[in-house]
Design an enzyme around this catalytic site. Structure first.
Site, PDB file in Angstrom:
ATOM      1  N   LEU A   1     -31.976   0.953 -10.102  1.00 56.73           N
ATOM      2  CA  LEU A   1     -30.646   1.360  -9.656  1.00 56.73           C
ATOM      3  C   LEU A   1     -29.520   0.510 -10.222  1.00 56.73           C
ATOM      4  O   LEU A   1     -28.352   0.901 -10.154  1.00 56.73           O
ATOM      5  CB  LEU A   1     -30.587   1.353  -8.128  1.00 56.73           C
ATOM      6  CG  LEU A   1     -31.315   2.527  -7.474  1.00 56.73           C
ATOM      7  CD1 LEU A   1     -31.699   2.191  -6.048  1.00 56.73           C
ATOM      8  CD2 LEU A   1     -30.469   3.792  -7.524  1.00 56.73           C
TER       9      LEU A   1
ATOM     10  N   THR B   1     -26.138  -2.114  -7.603  1.00 54.47           N
ATOM     11  CA  THR B   1     -27.448  -1.676  -7.114  1.00 54.47           C
ATOM     12  C   THR B   1     -27.355  -0.917  -5.803  1.00 54.47           C
ATOM     13  O   THR B   1     -27.908   0.179  -5.661  1.00 54.47           O
ATOM     14  CB  THR B   1     -28.370  -2.896  -6.928  1.00 54.47           C
ATOM     15  OG1 THR B   1     -28.459  -3.629  -8.153  1.00 54.47           O
ATOM     16  CG2 THR B   1     -29.757  -2.465  -6.476  1.00 54.47           C
TER      17      THR B   1
ATOM     18  N   GLY C   1     -41.026  -3.387   1.761  1.00 54.95           N
ATOM     19  CA  GLY C   1     -40.281  -3.364   3.012  1.00 54.95           C
ATOM     20  C   GLY C   1     -40.374  -2.056   3.765  1.00 54.95           C
ATOM     21  O   GLY C   1     -41.422  -1.403   3.804  1.00 54.95           O
TER      22      GLY C   1
ATOM     23  N   ALA D   1     -39.294   2.445  -2.562  1.00 51.59           N
ATOM     24  CA  ALA D   1     -40.431   2.801  -1.705  1.00 51.59           C
ATOM     25  C   ALA D   1     -41.662   1.934  -1.919  1.00 51.59           C
ATOM     26  O   ALA D   1     -42.726   2.243  -1.389  1.00 51.59           O
ATOM     27  CB  ALA D   1     -40.801   4.269  -1.925  1.00 51.59           C
TER      28      ALA D   1
ATOM     29  N   TYR E   1     -16.260 -15.028  -5.504  1.00 47.94           N
ATOM     30  CA  TYR E   1     -17.443 -14.284  -5.057  1.00 47.94           C
ATOM     31  C   TYR E   1     -18.092 -14.929  -3.842  1.00 47.94           C
ATOM     32  O   TYR E   1     -18.285 -16.145  -3.781  1.00 47.94           O
ATOM     33  CB  TYR E   1     -18.457 -14.209  -6.203  1.00 47.94           C
ATOM     34  CG  TYR E   1     -19.762 -13.537  -5.860  1.00 47.94           C
ATOM     35  CD1 TYR E   1     -19.858 -12.152  -5.810  1.00 47.94           C
ATOM     36  CD2 TYR E   1     -20.914 -14.289  -5.602  1.00 47.94           C
ATOM     37  CE1 TYR E   1     -21.062 -11.525  -5.514  1.00 47.94           C
ATOM     38  CE2 TYR E   1     -22.119 -13.672  -5.306  1.00 47.94           C
ATOM     39  CZ  TYR E   1     -22.189 -12.295  -5.266  1.00 47.94           C
ATOM     40  OH  TYR E   1     -23.392 -11.683  -4.978  1.00 47.94           O
TER      41      TYR E   1
ATOM     42  N   SER F   1     -25.742  -1.090   6.638  1.00 41.86           N
ATOM     43  CA  SER F   1     -26.093  -2.268   7.425  1.00 41.86           C
ATOM     44  C   SER F   1     -24.913  -2.615   8.320  1.00 41.86           C
ATOM     45  O   SER F   1     -23.764  -2.260   8.018  1.00 41.86           O
ATOM     46  CB  SER F   1     -26.392  -3.449   6.497  1.00 41.86           C
ATOM     47  OG  SER F   1     -26.417  -4.674   7.211  1.00 41.86           O
TER      48      SER F   1
END
Length: 322
Positions: A89, A136, A40, A37, A192, A170
């Site tokens: 996170l 995360t 963004g 928070a 990756y 998303s």
């Protein structure tokens, strides 16, 4: 849909703002946690929820930044009820500490908005040795939700008000690895892909909400769980982007990207709008129900992600999986 700004069944569109989709909503008496928070669309989400009377707990990595955002919001919304608490996170220890401290405050919890995220970063491992985007964006929120679910259940029972869990996913969930979720290769550095890893984490956000919906319904609990795509927004989420790509995107940003108030709209709509009452296990875009990748309707995959996530989080706490 977002390009033309056409309105959907809800009466809102990609051009609708967070204030517009919550107009007339009274959130007095509700308490919300908003992760991420301090930057963004998380800032705008916290501001608009506060504007509607919600007591907002800002769960942020940097509490100094969070305190500054809180100060700015209070200037804009006199009387806003905001608290700042530390949460990283990417660290299960931090998630557990946050949950423990939150529960010790005795605060109720009506709304859990899993907003924070990182995007397209180079290969890195979290403090728990798990690929950073998965750790995360998905795993941290999975654990946070698990630890706070009993608080949400008791709040819902005692207040007789619907609880809502909101996972920010998303459209990138459509572009995960070919196998969807790489259960056996989460930490495979050699193959990756920063964008596919991001897509994988966002796919898991949707699957998490869907499995939560199934379990909450089986428990007969008045709590919903939904996921959403906030839209294409130029925020520091994409700070790992190639600088040349960033310049190219910036050149056409005003034509294709949402503003931050527009970007926070779908989150605030799903969290507060009465149109969403009783709606669970759905994927939203532009403040309307949208169609996700068909793969997310795979209930066996959703359960497999749940069990995999439970095993990973339990292994860091000494608990046994159940």
């Amino acid at each position: 849909m977002w390009f033309f700004g056409s309105k959907g069944a809800s009466g809102f569109s990609s051009r609708s703002t967070a204030e517009e989709v919550t107009h007339g909503v009274d959130g007095t008496g509700l308490t919300a946690i908003v992760t991420g928070a301090s930057s963004g669309i998380g800032v705008e989400t916290a501001r608009v929820l506060s504007l509607r009377g919600v007591h907002v707990v800002m769960a942020v990595r940097n509490t100094d930044s969070g305190a500054k955002v809180k100060e700015d919001i209070v200037k804009q919304v006199p009387g806003a009820k905001l608290d700042v608490m530390e949460l990283d996170l990417s660290s299960m220890q931090s998630v557990r500490k946050f949950a423990s401290e939150y529960k010790s405050t005795g605060l109720p919890l009506n709304l859990l908005i899993n907003n924070a995220g990182i995007m397209a970063c180079p290969f890195m491992l979290s403090k728990d040795n798990i690929e950073l985007q998965f750790a995360t964006n998905h795993l941290g929120h999975f654990l946070l939700t698990k630890l706070l679910l009993d608080t949400m259940k008791s709040t819902s029972r005692e207040s007789k008000r619907e609880g809502r869990i909101v996972n920010l996913s998303s459209e990138a969930h459509r572009f995960s690895y070919p196998e969807g979720v790489r259960f056996d290769k989460i930490n495979d550095k050699s193959s990756y892909s920063s964008m596919r890893a991001y897509g994988q984490s966002k796919l898991c956000n949707v699957l998490h909400a869907n499995e939560l919906t199934k379990q909450l319904k089986e428990d007969g609990v008045n709590i919903t769980a939904n996921s959403l795509h906030p839209g294409a927004i130029m925020t520091n989420l994409g700070r790992y982007f190639n600088p040349y790509l960033a310049v190219a995107v910036g050149a056409v940003a005003k034509y294709i990207l949402k503003s931050v108030p527009q970007g926070a709209a779908t989150t605030c709509y799903v969290a507060l709008n009465p149109q969403v009452a009783g709606v669970s296990g759905e994927y939203f875009q532009d403040s309307n129900i949208a169609k996700p990748l068909p793969l997310v309707k795979d209930t066996e995959l959703a359960k497999k992600v749940w069990d995999f996530s439970t095993k990973l989080t339990d292994s860091q706490s000494g608990e046994s999986s159940s």
